[in-house]
Design an enzyme around this catalytic site. Structure first.
Site, short mmCIF file in Angstrom:
data_model
loop_
_atom_site.label_atom_id
_atom_site.label_comp_id
_atom_site.label_asym_id
_atom_site.label_seq_id
_atom_site.Cartn_x
_atom_site.Cartn_y
_atom_site.Cartn_z
N GLY A 1 -7.53 19.79 19.98
CA GLY A 1 -7.15 21.19 20.14
C GLY A 1 -7.73 21.76 21.42
O GLY A 1 -8.02 21.03 22.37
N GLY A 2 -7.91 23.06 21.43
CA GLY A 2 -8.45 23.71 22.62
C GLY A 2 -9.97 23.65 22.67
O GLY A 2 -10.59 24.25 23.56
N GLN B 1 0.78 -1.24 0.00
CA GLN B 1 0.00 0.00 0.00
C GLN B 1 0.82 1.29 0.00
O GLN B 1 0.50 2.24 -0.73
CB GLN B 1 -0.96 0.02 1.21
N GLU C 1 1.49 -1.49 8.30
CA GLU C 1 0.68 -0.38 8.83
C GLU C 1 0.63 -0.27 10.36
O GLU C 1 1.02 0.74 10.94
CB GLU C 1 -0.75 -0.55 8.28
N ASP D 1 0.65 3.59 6.05
CA ASP D 1 0.82 3.24 4.64
C ASP D 1 0.56 4.42 3.70
O ASP D 1 1.47 5.07 3.22
CB ASP D 1 -0.11 2.08 4.27
N1 CAO Z 1 12.11 -9.70 -9.48
C1 CAO Z 1 12.85 -10.43 -8.62
N2 CAO Z 1 12.84 -10.24 -7.29
C2 CAO Z 1 12.04 -9.29 -6.83
C3 CAO Z 1 11.23 -8.49 -7.65
C4 CAO Z 1 11.30 -8.73 -9.05
N3 CAO Z 1 10.58 -8.03 -9.92
N4 CAO Z 1 10.53 -7.63 -6.91
C5 CAO Z 1 10.87 -7.88 -5.64
N5 CAO Z 1 11.78 -8.87 -5.58
C6 CAO Z 1 12.42 -9.45 -4.40
C7 CAO Z 1 13.31 -8.46 -3.72
O1 CAO Z 1 14.55 -8.37 -4.34
C8 CAO Z 1 13.38 -9.07 -2.33
O2 CAO Z 1 14.27 -10.15 -2.33
P1 CAO Z 1 15.42 -10.40 -1.21
O3 CAO Z 1 14.76 -10.19 0.13
O4 CAO Z 1 15.83 -11.82 -1.47
O5 CAO Z 1 16.51 -9.45 -1.43
C9 CAO Z 1 11.96 -9.60 -2.19
O6 CAO Z 1 11.43 -9.77 -3.47
C10 CAO Z 1 11.02 -8.57 -1.54
O7 CAO Z 1 11.26 -8.58 -0.26
P2 CAO Z 1 10.44 -7.67 0.78
O8 CAO Z 1 11.26 -7.66 2.01
O9 CAO Z 1 10.13 -6.34 0.22
O10 CAO Z 1 9.07 -8.48 0.89
P3 CAO Z 1 8.33 -9.10 2.15
O11 CAO Z 1 7.05 -9.62 1.61
O12 CAO Z 1 9.18 -10.04 2.90
O13 CAO Z 1 8.04 -7.85 3.11
C11 CAO Z 1 7.21 -5.69 3.67
C12 CAO Z 1 6.99 -6.98 2.86
C13 CAO Z 1 6.09 -4.71 3.27
C14 CAO Z 1 7.12 -5.98 5.16
C15 CAO Z 1 8.58 -5.09 3.30
O14 CAO Z 1 8.65 -4.92 1.92
C16 CAO Z 1 8.88 -3.77 3.99
O15 CAO Z 1 9.19 -3.69 5.17
N6 CAO Z 1 8.81 -2.66 3.20
C17 CAO Z 1 9.19 -1.37 3.67
C18 CAO Z 1 8.11 -0.78 4.50
C19 CAO Z 1 6.79 -0.73 3.79
O16 CAO Z 1 6.64 -0.15 2.75
N7 CAO Z 1 5.79 -1.31 4.43
C20 CAO Z 1 4.43 -1.06 4.07
C21 CAO Z 1 3.88 -1.99 3.16
S1 CAO Z 1 2.20 -1.54 2.96
O17 CAO Z 1 1.48 -2.21 4.31
#
Ligand code: CAO
Length: 422
Positions: free
Chosen positions: A254-255, A17, A140, A172
């Protein structure tokens, strides 16, 4: 009409998101937003909480309108080469992967600058660079807790007391909106310097930025020892004893004291309420509206501080006045007296609200697979731009088109498909 961001190309390397909300906004205003997704899977929200089998979920369609989608495995050498070409021809790359993911893929800030010194790289992370929690992945509600919203929202006593999460996406979408301001600022900065820069917004910071008045209250509390506009004052002074900003239930920030008040039908309708604000300079109109002219001159009621010990009685009097009126009738009475108030509106009511539909805040979109659905349009209105919301792309809908734009011929594109690069 040329849209203000026409000509700005954005690589949308976002998911869930926070990032998608940011790039969707920029797409509405005319940017060419290219969503880069993993082949076969795509953004996880495509398949989360589906209402129609095998069709992109509303979670996805409501956050990714007006974009193009290319599938690309950016961990494969050919995929990296395509991404490099995209970087060379784009203005902004937006990402919200977990900490370090872009670096692990080989696209460090240094590498991106080598490829395109004008590139703006915009990131959402849970915590800011160098923060002692910078390695944490964040969703979030985690951000709402880390940013001060949860500790200051909710009830301080009774059943249900404890930190409370808001349904509004403070972590988000709110962070995405902050990031959009950062991106536009960096674009304007680049017009002056010719160089791109890194723009980062942490979810903790974006939540904290919305909790400014609570940080104000913390400092006042430490100085004064109590918070006079909180519902605990002056009946429950022990709530201030530990000098930690307490949760204030439905009190105003607020106030001007305010509260959620019951209207006709509250026993069966969970949203038969209004929010009523006792605005200082509206005190006399409030007395007139309630038929309490004696309160206008009684020193126990004439100032906000004097009223605070009676605030429960004041709210009870208003509730008694509106107990036979619907929330809409109550607001129609109070609006004549210029009193800040509104009905508590349910999602059912908002979805059908004619004014919101007329203004483009709620819009109907036609999607090739799901048909018509409603989404939330631009909350920002312009005199010379009417953002038009179009359908979100199917997974990889524009892969071939974008590869062709990058100069790949039909044979090469077919090979990419065959070996799973796209
Ligand atoms: N081709 C190949 N690999 C890809 C890719 C693509 N097109 N797109 C993504 N990837 C891979 C990334 O390289 C990564 O791999 P590695 O971890 O092996 O390096 C992986 O996919 C994505 O990892 P991630 O950590 O982003 O995904 P997750 O599902 O484990 O975590 C989240 C999700 C949201 C917790 C994490 O992305 C995060 O903390 N993001 C930052 C904060 C954020 O935006 N959070 C809000 C999300 S909205 O609620």
């Amino acid at each position: 009409m040329t849209k203000p961001l026409a000509g700005i190309r954005i690589i949308d390397f976002t998911h869930v998101q926070a990032g998608p909300a940011c790039t969707q906004l920029l797409a509405w205003f005319g940017a060419d937003v290219i969503k880069v997704e993993r082949p076969g899977a795509g953004d996880v929200t495509r398949s989360q909480l589906r209402d129609i089998p095998d069709v992109d979920a509303l979670y996805f369609t409501m956050l990714n309108s007006n974009k193009r989608s290319i599938t690309l495995d950016t961990k494969k050498p050919d995929g990296k080469a395509v991404l490099e070409k995209l970087i060379k021809g784009s203005d902004v790359l937006v990402e919200n992967f977990g900490p370090g993911a872009l670096d692990r893929m080989g696209f460090t800030w240094e590498r991106i600058q080598e490829l395109n010194p004008k590139m703006i790289v915009a990131s959402v992370k849970g915590f800011s660079d160098g923060h002692h929690y910078e390695d944490l992945k964040v969703y979030e509600n985690v951000a709402q807790c880390a940013g001060g919203a949860a500790s200051t929202t909710g009830w301080w006593k009774g059943e249900g007391a404890g930190p409370m999460i808001s349904a509004a996406a403070l972590g988000d979408t709110n962070t995405g909106m902050h990031l959009a301001i950062g991106i536009l600022t960096a674009i304007i900065g680049r017009q002056q310097t010719g160089k791109g820069q890194k723009v980062a917004c942490s979810m903790q910071d974006a939540v904290l930025n919305l909790c400014r008045v609570k940080m104000r209250d913390q400092q006042r509390l430490e100085k004064v020892g109590y918070l006079e506009e909180y519902p605990q004052y002056p009946h429950e002074m022990e709530a201030f004893a530990d000098k930690v900003t307490p949760r204030g239930g439905n009190a105003g920030g607020g106030g001007q004291p305010g509260w959620i008040l019951k209207c006709k039908g509250w026993e069966t309708d969970p949203n038969a309420y209004i929010y009523f604000t006792v605005q200082g300079h509206a005190w006399e109109p409030i007395c007139d509206a309630l038929g309490k002219p004696e309160w206008k001159t009684d020193p126990a009621y004439t100032t906000a501080k004097a009223r605070q010990p009676h605030i429960d009685e004041i709210f009870a009097t208003i509730e008694d006045f509106i107990k036979d009126k619907t929330k809409f009738e109550a607001v129609d009475i109070f609006r004549k007296y210029d009193i800040p108030c509104a009905p508590v509106l349910s999602m059912y009511e908002l979805l059908r609200d004619e004014s919101l539909r007329k203004s483009g805040s709620i819009v109907e979109v036609d999607h090739p697979a799901r048909g018509k659905y409603w989404t939330i349009g631009s909350p920002i209105k312009f005199s010379d731009l009417k953002p038009e919301v179009t359908a979100s792309p199917l997974l990889g809908q524009h892969t071939d088109e974008i590869l062709a734009e990058l100069g790949y011929d039909g044979d090469k594109i077919a090979t990419f498909h065959a070996v799973g690069v796209v």
